[in-house]
Scaffold this motif. Structure first.
Motif, PDB file in Angstrom:
ATOM      1  N   UNK A  72      43.084  -9.664 -31.933  1.00 53.05           N
ATOM      2  CA  UNK A  72      44.351  -9.916 -32.471  1.00 53.05           C
ATOM      3  C   UNK A  72      44.863  -9.143 -33.393  1.00 53.05           C
ATOM      4  N   UNK A  73      43.724  -8.707 -34.589  1.00 51.54           N
ATOM      5  CA  UNK A  73      43.583  -8.331 -35.778  1.00 51.54           C
ATOM      6  C   UNK A  73      43.664  -6.877 -35.410  1.00 51.54           C
ATOM      7  N   UNK A  74      42.844  -6.185 -34.303  1.00 48.60           N
ATOM      8  CA  UNK A  74      42.839  -5.012 -34.040  1.00 48.60           C
ATOM      9  C   UNK A  74      44.426  -4.716 -33.577  1.00 48.60           C
ATOM     10  N   UNK A  96      44.869   5.551 -37.297  1.00 45.64           N
ATOM     11  CA  UNK A  96      43.651   5.855 -37.264  1.00 45.64           C
ATOM     12  C   UNK A  96      42.994   4.933 -36.003  1.00 45.64           C
ATOM     13  N   UNK A  97      42.727   5.123 -35.029  1.00 44.62           N
ATOM     14  CA  UNK A  97      42.124   4.060 -34.115  1.00 44.62           C
ATOM     15  C   UNK A  97      41.155   3.363 -34.721  1.00 44.62           C
ATOM     16  N   UNK A 102      38.168  -1.874 -37.196  1.00 46.46           N
ATOM     17  CA  UNK A 102      37.578  -2.247 -39.201  1.00 46.46           C
ATOM     18  C   UNK A 102      37.959  -3.738 -39.829  1.00 46.46           C
ATOM     19  N   UNK A 103      39.313  -3.316 -40.075  1.00 51.30           N
ATOM     20  CA  UNK A 103      40.242  -5.143 -39.883  1.00 51.30           C
ATOM     21  C   UNK A 103      39.330  -6.146 -39.526  1.00 51.30           C
ATOM     22  N   UNK A 153      37.372 -11.312 -38.583  1.00 48.46           N
ATOM     23  CA  UNK A 153      37.241 -12.549 -37.781  1.00 48.46           C
ATOM     24  C   UNK A 153      36.390 -13.231 -37.973  1.00 48.46           C
ATOM     25  N   UNK A 154      34.858 -12.706 -38.330  1.00 45.52           N
ATOM     26  CA  UNK A 154      33.951 -13.979 -38.541  1.00 45.52           C
ATOM     27  C   UNK A 154      34.443 -14.445 -40.016  1.00 45.52           C
TER      28      UNK A 154
END
Length: 318
Positions: free
Chosen positions: A55-57, A68-69, A74-75, A80-81
């Motif tokens: 969801x975040x990606x 950039x991919x 990275x986000x 998420x954790x």
């Protein structure tokens, strides 16, 4: 292709499995070691990490400012954790604390939490598997050596590149990232005041409380840390396996197998058992089938429970 290249391939795949499994089992072992709570919902925190990573990606990757991919991944690995840990801490305060961390009642409560998380994820994100693009995924061929019979010029050990024998840069990153994270957790537990507080709470909860340690906060932090490690394992594996609301079952089973074989609450035992189970799973899956690997791991637990119930690295109870 000879037997050797297949062994290398199985070993590499097994190390990836072991890396992810060690992170997840470490979280489960910490929760039990400090809180004496068997968290049956641990696999769902792994699943939440993977689903949130998708969801975040997807949200970050579709934003024009992050072209950039690797931006989405990275986000995801940062957010998420943390979100999963916050959810676990809320569950600890709203459910487990009200049960006074009673071992029997908390098992039932975490089973209920498992189904709640699973069904909420299904209603929110749907039943479809969701892929996440790896930030880098270069194919890395792996060389192998074999003995060539011949004269002085042509004989001897020869280096060659077997067709199909290779791995990816992302899988190597997963192995290295897990090793770094496990080392950091070990340093926190053995070299910091926070680790001292957790160890004191594990040894004697009442005595720790008498010395002014906020046991409730320690429990919430440990439960959140365990869930965060499981979610981090889910984020790392989702570029290899797609995110799905039912993906937490097998990792939960393997995590229980790891902590039982290694010794409940033992960090070295968790890592060693994760390597045994992960590498064994990789090798047996390459030569036979993944199902046989799960059966052998389960039989291993049975033998450990019979001959050494405290685990390979667990201390004997007096």
């Amino acid at each position: 292709m000879e037997l050797g290249p297949y062994l290398i391939l199985g070993l590499l795949e097994g190390l990836v499995t072991a890396a992810v499994l060690a992170l997840m089992a470490l979280g489960l072992s910490l929760v039990f070691g400090v809180m004496r709570v068997v968290n049956v919902a641990h696999g769902e925190f792994f699943m939440i990490g993977a689903v949130l990573a998708w969801w975040i990606a997807d949200a970050v990757g579709s934003h024009p400012a992050f072209a950039f991919p690797a931006a989405g991944f990275m986000a995801a690995i940062l957010i998420a954790p943390v979100l999963t840990a916050m959810l676990a801490m809320a569950a600890d305060q709203l459910v487990l604390k009200r049960l006074d961390y009673d071992p029997e009642r908390t098992i039932v409560a975490t089973i209920g939490l498992l189904y709640i998380i699973q069904q909420v994820t299904l209603m929110s994100f749907g039943p479809d598997a969701r892929p996440v693009e790896a930030p880098f995924n270069h194919r890395l061929p792996i060389p192998f050596v074999e003995w060539q019979a011949g004269g002085l010029q042509d004989g001897g050990w020869q280096l060659y590149w077997p067709w199909g024998l290779g791995t990816t840069s992302y899988k190597l990153f997963v192995i290295m990232a897990a090793a770094v994270l496990i080392t950091l957790i070990w340093l926190v537990l053995t070299r910091t005041r926070a680790g001292l507080v957790m160890r004191a709470t594990r040894i004697d909860r009442d005595m720790a409380q008498a010395f002014g340690i906020p046991v409730g906060r320690v429990y919430a932090a440990v439960f959140g840390l365990g869930a965060g490690l499981a979610a981090l394992a889910g984020v790392l594996i989702v570029p290899i396996q797609q995110a799905h609301y039912l993906m937490g079952h097998d990792p939960l089973l393997l995590s229980f197998i790891v902590v039982i074989i290694g010794g409940l609450g033992s960090l070295p035992g968790t890592v060693v058992a994760a390597l045994l189970i992960g590498v064994g799973d990789g090798l047996i899956s390459v030569f036979f089938s993944p199902t046989l690997a799960k059966i052998i791991a389960t039989l291993g637990v049975a033998f450990v429970l019979i001959f050494r119930p405290e685990g390979l690295f667990g201390g004997r109870r007096q």
